[in-house]
Design an enzyme around this catalytic site. Sequence first.
Site, PDB file in Angstrom:
ATOM      1  N   GLU A  37       0.727  -1.291   0.084  1.00  0.00           N
ATOM      2  CA  GLU A  37       0.286  -0.114  -0.268  1.00  0.00           C
ATOM      3  C   GLU A  37       0.960   1.257   0.339  1.00  0.00           C
ATOM      4  O   GLU A  37       0.286   2.289  -0.362  1.00  0.00           O
ATOM      5  CB  GLU A  37      -1.539   0.099   1.614  1.00  0.00           C
ATOM      6  CG  GLU A  37      -1.918  -1.091   0.772  1.00  0.00           C
ATOM      7  CD  GLU A  37      -2.931  -1.654  -0.310  1.00  0.00           C
ATOM      8  OE1 GLU A  37      -2.845  -0.389  -0.697  1.00  0.00           O
ATOM      9  OE2 GLU A  37      -3.028  -1.884  -0.155  1.00  0.00           O
ATOM     10  N   GLU A  49      -0.800  -0.999 -10.332  1.00  0.00           N
ATOM     11  CA  GLU A  49       0.096  -2.053  -9.653  1.00  0.00           C
ATOM     12  C   GLU A  49       1.643  -1.788  -9.389  1.00  0.00           C
ATOM     13  O   GLU A  49       2.201  -2.635  -8.470  1.00  0.00           O
ATOM     14  CB  GLU A  49      -0.943  -3.538  -9.219  1.00  0.00           C
ATOM     15  CG  GLU A  49      -2.239  -3.400  -9.212  1.00  0.00           C
ATOM     16  CD  GLU A  49      -2.648  -3.029  -7.004  1.00  0.00           C
ATOM     17  OE1 GLU A  49      -1.779  -3.384  -6.401  1.00  0.00           O
ATOM     18  OE2 GLU A  49      -3.620  -2.732  -7.367  1.00  0.00           O
ATOM     19  N   HIS A  82     -14.134  -6.663  -5.898  1.00  0.00           N
ATOM     20  CA  HIS A  82     -13.039  -6.025  -6.472  1.00  0.00           C
ATOM     21  C   HIS A  82     -13.768  -5.506  -7.955  1.00  0.00           C
ATOM     22  O   HIS A  82     -12.843  -4.852  -8.532  1.00  0.00           O
ATOM     23  CB  HIS A  82     -11.840  -6.928  -7.070  1.00  0.00           C
ATOM     24  CG  HIS A  82     -11.093  -6.955  -5.787  1.00  0.00           C
ATOM     25  ND1 HIS A  82     -10.468  -7.498  -4.878  1.00  0.00           N
ATOM     26  CD2 HIS A  82      -9.229  -6.175  -5.975  1.00  0.00           C
ATOM     27  CE1 HIS A  82      -9.672  -6.912  -4.222  1.00  0.00           C
ATOM     28  NE2 HIS A  82      -8.797  -6.294  -4.848  1.00  0.00           N
ATOM     29  N   ILE A  83     -14.475  -6.498  -8.732  1.00  0.00           N
ATOM     30  CA  ILE A  83     -14.776  -6.523  -9.619  1.00  0.00           C
ATOM     31  C   ILE A  83     -16.157  -6.379  -9.890  1.00  0.00           C
ATOM     32  O   ILE A  83     -17.359  -5.286 -11.228  1.00  0.00           O
ATOM     33  CB  ILE A  83     -14.937  -7.800 -10.657  1.00  0.00           C
ATOM     34  CG1 ILE A  83     -16.037  -9.083 -10.089  1.00  0.00           C
ATOM     35  CG2 ILE A  83     -13.691  -8.156 -11.153  1.00  0.00           C
ATOM     36  CD1 ILE A  83     -15.314 -10.347 -10.917  1.00  0.00           C
ATOM     37  N   PHE A  84     -17.680  -6.074  -9.044  1.00  0.00           N
ATOM     38  CA  PHE A  84     -18.715  -5.557  -8.757  1.00  0.00           C
ATOM     39  C   PHE A  84     -18.872  -3.916  -8.036  1.00  0.00           C
ATOM     40  O   PHE A  84     -19.786  -4.077  -7.542  1.00  0.00           O
ATOM     41  CB  PHE A  84     -19.367  -7.047  -8.207  1.00  0.00           C
ATOM     42  CG  PHE A  84     -19.655  -7.890  -9.107  1.00  0.00           C
ATOM     43  CD1 PHE A  84     -20.045  -7.550 -10.921  1.00  0.00           C
ATOM     44  CD2 PHE A  84     -19.152  -9.262  -8.531  1.00  0.00           C
ATOM     45  CE1 PHE A  84     -20.206  -9.272 -10.811  1.00  0.00           C
ATOM     46  CE2 PHE A  84     -18.732 -10.144  -9.761  1.00  0.00           C
ATOM     47  CZ  PHE A  84     -18.909 -10.229 -10.859  1.00  0.00           C
ATOM     48  N   GLY A 131     -15.988  -2.566  -6.776  1.00  0.00           N
ATOM     49  CA  GLY A 131     -14.752  -1.380  -6.794  1.00  0.00           C
ATOM     50  C   GLY A 131     -13.881  -1.340  -8.479  1.00  0.00           C
ATOM     51  O   GLY A 131     -15.140  -1.083  -9.421  1.00  0.00           O
ATOM     52  N   GLY A 132     -12.656  -0.637  -8.986  1.00  0.00           N
ATOM     53  CA  GLY A 132     -12.750  -0.045 -10.074  1.00  0.00           C
ATOM     54  C   GLY A 132     -12.019  -1.597 -10.924  1.00  0.00           C
ATOM     55  O   GLY A 132     -11.334  -1.359 -12.011  1.00  0.00           O
ATOM     56  N   TYR A 133     -12.204  -2.839 -10.683  1.00  0.00           N
ATOM     57  CA  TYR A 133     -11.292  -3.992 -11.099  1.00  0.00           C
ATOM     58  C   TYR A 133     -12.068  -5.107 -12.194  1.00  0.00           C
ATOM     59  O   TYR A 133     -11.760  -5.723 -13.382  1.00  0.00           O
ATOM     60  CB  TYR A 133     -10.858  -5.009 -10.315  1.00  0.00           C
ATOM     61  CG  TYR A 133      -9.612  -4.479  -9.758  1.00  0.00           C
ATOM     62  CD1 TYR A 133      -8.272  -4.921 -10.573  1.00  0.00           C
ATOM     63  CD2 TYR A 133      -9.497  -3.442  -8.569  1.00  0.00           C
ATOM     64  CE1 TYR A 133      -7.189  -3.749  -9.814  1.00  0.00           C
ATOM     65  CE2 TYR A 133      -8.668  -3.136  -7.840  1.00  0.00           C
ATOM     66  CZ  TYR A 133      -7.165  -3.187  -8.224  1.00  0.00           C
ATOM     67  OH  TYR A 133      -6.304  -3.199  -8.412  1.00  0.00           O
TER      68      TYR A 133
END
Length: 751
Positions: free
Chosen positions: A479, A508, A610-612, A614-616
């Site tokens: 982080e 990343e 992450h995918i639903f 967040g931004g992934y």
Amino acid sequence: MATAVDEPNPLLQDFEFPPFDVVEDKHVRPGIRTLLKNLESDLEELERTVEPSWPKLVEPLEKITDQLAIVWSMINHLKAVKDSPELRAAIEEVQPEKVKFQLRLGQSKPIYDAFKAIQDSPQWSSLSDAQRRQIKEAVLKGVALDDDKREQFNKIEQELERLSQKFEENVLDATKKFEKLIIDKKDIEGLPATSLGLAAQTAASRGHEDATAENGPWIITLDAPSFMSVMQHAKNRGLREEIYRAYVTRASSGDLNNTAIIDEILKLRMEKAKLLNYNNYAEVSMATKMATVEKAEELLEKLRIASWDAAVQDMEDLKIFSKNQGAMEAHDLTHWDTGFWAERLRESKYDINEEELRPFFSLPMVMDSLFNLAKTLFGIDIEPADGLAPVWNNDVKFYRVKDSSGSPIAYFYFDPYSRPSEKRGGAWMDEVVSRSRVLSRNGKAPRLPIAHMVCNQTPPVGDKPSLMTFREVETVFHEFGHALQHMLTMQDEGLVAGIRGIEWDAVELPSQFMENWCYHRETLMGIAKHYETGESLPEEVYLKLLAARTFRAGSLSLRQLRFASLDLELHTKYIPGASESIYDVDQRISKKTQVIPPLPEDRFLCGFSHIFAGGYAAGYYSYKWAEVLSADAFSAFEDAGLDNGKAVQEIGHKFRETILALGGGKAPLEVFVEFRGREPSPEALLRHNGLFTSHQAIYYLGSREAKACVLIGDGSGGVGAGGKFKQMLVIHDIEKTGIVAINIVHYISQS
């Protein structure tokens, strides 16, 4: 006397540091509505006076977008770290109004026409890379759509925002809802003292006031520190099964069921893609990334092939080991067994017990060493600045970052500990404000960037400081890498400064790059001091940690590849409502990416924030894509010699001037080439993960002039015999070292 109505709203005040300590749910509705009204007026004025020039177009646009970004991220951040039903309800109520304004802004025809006029004029050639790159996303926001299609697009965006919010709330609520009360100590046998202390502390906070680590009662939750401890250490197989099943079925039943939400999100994303003339949502996602769908799939398949045999061997190793330990379930190892037996095998193979190492990784020492590394690599000083800025919890630390001249260049917050009742799980970094010339506070120097880092590690228990697992140490380094890219930017165009505007599959790179330093001898030995005695981590333990780095690398790689492949499949080929459900897709993908397929009732997707949420979305592959970049970047230091202090500083300075400084103002591939001198290669990643085959090793031997390699075999055969290699050491001076042998079975030392 001022009434409550007359009190100033902290969301609307001018501030250098957000007033996190005083913002409450009661401020959200009036604050956001007043802000949106003011910004609407500013937008109308901009549209009325806009000219196709940078000062008349982009500078006022940045002021509008920045105000909304700062205030909205402030309340959203509080929701993530200090959640309450009241705050949640307030945000949900004004969220559609905020999205409506964002769409209005993103689809402004006068602004779009001014951008196009700049693009088509002679001044285009005089603009910087950073300025040109700011124009690319306008079309993806629907600005070029006809009125009826734009209206449909906007409805989709509103609904997607609402659904994502609901998805995340369901995951948080489902996680909070589960608790397992244990009264009998034999049911919790195997859990280390730190975990027992945390479980007792949780019990005490939930009404069992007399709970102690020694005598209980204890409460197990699905929060990461509690869940992981049970999976790795609980001897009670029934307990492991119960906790595992609860974890992989979170948010998949009753009022908190995310299944229908997932289908609706996927359906709307496909509709959005079609409106924008793309074949699927993955293509929309890739429009602002380094990769294409084909390139991402190609990388995932290469890594899958490189990882598969190693993962199969990992499972065989566990079966043999558990059988030799007299385990009844040895022939039928399943999901709730692998973590437990992997930890026992790792302890046996490398004589490393993660829990026994905790006393060597106290949070204060970890942070001191991390800051010393940042000074060595990047020439910055980091000092505590507690009290300078308001914080949302007493555990939050605030820091000032200075350059070599002693001048402040950035600030950041650090919120390290798990708080299951109000804080979402995981670890993340985000911006508070970005660097900006236009938004300078004194009209001269650019506004300085501010970041926050949030983790969920084990909190202090009693008088002991937070004692960390090695994995938690890696997470803090990870982080901090993100924070460095935000804080050390030299990009003055605020809309592409720091982490803004960086392609998602490159973002990343700095975070995963920093993780490599956890295995660097000087860095790790600087961290690892016993919190009571000051004793250094024994040298042999360091060497074992280094050797254990590639332990189960094939299995860990496949885990990420499952997530990434599933994400791409759902956003390219899946049709909601068809005969194949999302869970069928997961099972199908898992046959190629998991040695043990998921349970039939596995509902991992219902917690895949992450995918639903967040931004992934159509971007989870970015972790692997960026791993290639980060490993290759770190190999620049390896090539120069990690024990060569002068070279490390020089390359660190170059890394700062390129990867960390240029932000979203330049295409990431160009930035990487500027740093490395060539395009990225997956060699270093495979080498670091111990996933080279003999063929790849020979290729590697021939790919570096005036160097040789020591190949560390696993006993299955040497070069030319189809053997696998656990590790590869680059030897820079073959004559000096005198190493001429290859096919050495055990790891000896670092390059």
